[in-house]
Design an enzyme around this catalytic site. Structure first.
Site, PDB file in Angstrom:
ATOM      1  N   GLU A  25       0.819  -1.217   0.000  1.00 33.94           N
ATOM      2  CA  GLU A  25       0.000   0.000   0.000  1.00 33.94           C
ATOM      3  C   GLU A  25       0.848   1.260   0.000  1.00 33.94           C
ATOM      4  OE1 GLU A  25      -4.406  -0.927   1.836  1.00 33.94           O
ATOM      5  OE2 GLU A  25      -2.974   0.165   3.066  1.00 33.94           O
ATOM      6  N   HIS A  33       9.473 -26.136   0.874  1.00 28.00           N
ATOM      7  CA  HIS A  33       8.883 -27.271   0.167  1.00 28.00           C
ATOM      8  C   HIS A  33       7.744 -26.846  -0.750  1.00 28.00           C
ATOM      9  CE1 HIS A  33      11.110 -30.266   2.593  1.00 28.00           C
ATOM     10  NE2 HIS A  33      11.048 -29.316   3.516  1.00 28.00           N
ATOM     11  N   LYS A  53     -13.356   0.886  -2.535  1.00 31.80           N
ATOM     12  CA  LYS A  53     -14.270   1.205  -1.431  1.00 31.80           C
ATOM     13  C   LYS A  53     -15.502   1.946  -1.959  1.00 31.80           C
ATOM     14  CE  LYS A  53     -11.014   1.615   2.455  1.00 31.80           C
ATOM     15  NZ  LYS A  53     -10.465   2.550   3.457  1.00 31.80           N
TER      16      LYS A  53
END
Length: 462
Positions: free
Chosen positions: A294, A323, A436
């Site tokens: 951000e 792994h 938003k």
């Protein structure tokens, strides 16, 4: 103090194409770094600079109020439920997971020394929310709702659901089960809290969510479960003093910021992997991902030029992800810098029994799990160097509040310095606001009718 080893970024080890002549680069950027550090410390007290997070380690008043409230409610609740998303939750989650017993919520009340269990509700998935309510007695739960604006749709929807349930169960007494952390003066949650009579704490002005962990946002949940927040603050203070040093040779945040910036812009290392070799630090990687993404992912620089820059942060966990990811990091695109976090001294020791001495696993007998995990970290670091992949290693003496305070504050300063090197605003987030606003429109918020109409049209083609 925590230590930074950046030897495996050096071109002598990973080659000219993938590495840096660190001594030369430190010399080249010494004046620039000095200017950036001095400027950040000069601007941190000025309103509107969004640098007040640099002062949180010295906010004795907040520390006192948090500890006083935690002491007042000690023994009254079986559970703490934190409602928040992004910066309102990730810092508290990272520190709680690191500093509490790894299976804290499964311990008995006696084993927890009378402190409550803690849960973070940081998403709005209905299945996980309903599942939590199935096992949580809300009447015995203190709910800490965290949002500065008070209009965060995810957090406030959670709050509305829980307030409704608490009120039906506890009638007028429900308000004692809610504590709000929000803006000092304005916003929907501040208004509701004052009308309803909730206990409140403040999200300070000029502190963005991803930089708020050392305010009441992070400190209150930690204090409520008995974590020594004084130790965290002491770590911040000592690191802040160290990072005021304008000499890049003595400032590890400046060193790592410059390394990431140059590897990104000059060597094509557009991905930053955070890989702690400690399960307790797993959520520190999550917190770092938000902080780095951000803050630095921007399409405009300070001059208004189109830049579309920023490394992509990736979370990983050693030794687990050896792994699942290391194959890619060793032999895939050489477009990454890997940040290892290594713990020198674990809190406990676990011996490996010498049972099958004359088999292929006999070499493990008589060693410890502590030796094994750090051998995994060291061997992976060397293997990556063999493949000419740059890495840095941050070493903590141990996982405790003091060193975690240092680590997170160092990463915050590193991010701020990197933002200045990129010449972007590291403290805004316009790309988040667009989504938003679209959400508000879809959910029918007043004032977003035109956006809703446009969005409906776009959704038929996008």
């Amino acid at each position: 103090m925590i230590q930074l080893n950046c030897r495996n970024v050096n071109s002598k080890i990973v080659g000219e194409e993938n590495g840096l002549n660190l001594e030369q680069e430190f010399t080249n950027y010494q004046d620039k770094i000095k200017e950036i550090i001095a400027d950040l410390n000069k601007r941190k007290d000025k309103p509107g600079q969004w640098l007040q997070w640099m002062n949180l380690g010295y906010n004795e008043e907040t520390l006192w109020y948090v500890k006083e409230y935690a002491s007042m409610v000690q023994g009254r609740f079986e559970n703490i439920l934190v409602l928040g998303i992004g910066g309102s939750a990730l810092g508290g989650m990272a520190l709680a997971h690191a500093l509490l017993h790894p299976y804290w919520n499964l311990l008995s009340e006696e084993e927890r020394n009378g402190y409550p269990r803690i849960f973070f509700l940081d998403n709005i998935d209905p299945d996980s929310m309903n599942a939590l309510f199935d096992v949580l007695d809300l009447s015995k739960t203190l709910v800490n709702v965290i949002t500065k604006s008070g209009s965060t749709a995810e957090t406030m929807s959670q709050f509305l659901i829980i307030k409704d349930r608490l009120e039906k169960e506890l009638q007028d007494n429900y308000r004692y089960n809610i504590v709000a952390t929000t803006d000092k003066k304005t916003g929907v949650l501040r208004q509701i809290a004052e009308q309803e009579g909730y206990k409140t704490f403040v999200v300070p002005d000029d502190v963005g969510g991803r930089f708020s962990v050392f305010s009441a946002v992070g400190l209150l949940p930690l204090a409520l479960v008995g974590i020594d927040i004084d130790s965290i603050i002491n770590g911040i203070k000592d690191m802040d003093l160290a990072l005021k040093n304008t000499d890049i040779h003595e400032n590890i945040a400046a060193q790592n910021a410059l390394i990431h910036y140059l590897l990104d812009t000059e060597k094509g290392k557009h991905i930053s992997v955070m890989m702690p070799y400690s399960s307790r630090l797993k959520y520190v990687a999550d917190w770092y991902v938000q902080l780095w993404a951000e803050s630095l992912g921007k399409n405009k620089d300070k001059s208004g030029n189109d830049v579309s820059i920023g490394q992509t942060p990736v979370k990983s966990l050693g030794a687990t992800d050896q792994h699942s990811q290391i194959q890619l990091y060793n032999e895939g695109p050489n477009d990454k810098i890997i940040n290892f976090i290594r713990v020198k001294n674990f809190d406990t020791k676990m011996d490996i029994p010498n049972i099958f001495e004359y088999t292929g696993i006999g070499y493990l007998g008589g060693k410890t799990i502590n030796q094994l995990i750090n051998a995994e970290a060291d061997s992976t670091r060397v293997a990556l160097a063999d493949y000419k992949r740059p890495t840095v290693t941050i070493t903590l003496d141990k996982v405790d509040g003091y060193h975690l305070g240092q680590l997170l504050y160092m990463m915050e300063i590193q991010t701020a310095i990197a933002g200045e090197l990129y010449n972007i605003d590291a403290f805004n987030q316009p790309g988040v606001e667009q989504a938003k606003n679209y959400t508000y429109a879809l959910m029918g918020r007043t004032g977003y009718e035109e956006s809703a109409h446009q969005l409906q049209e776009k959704m038929t083609t996008v």
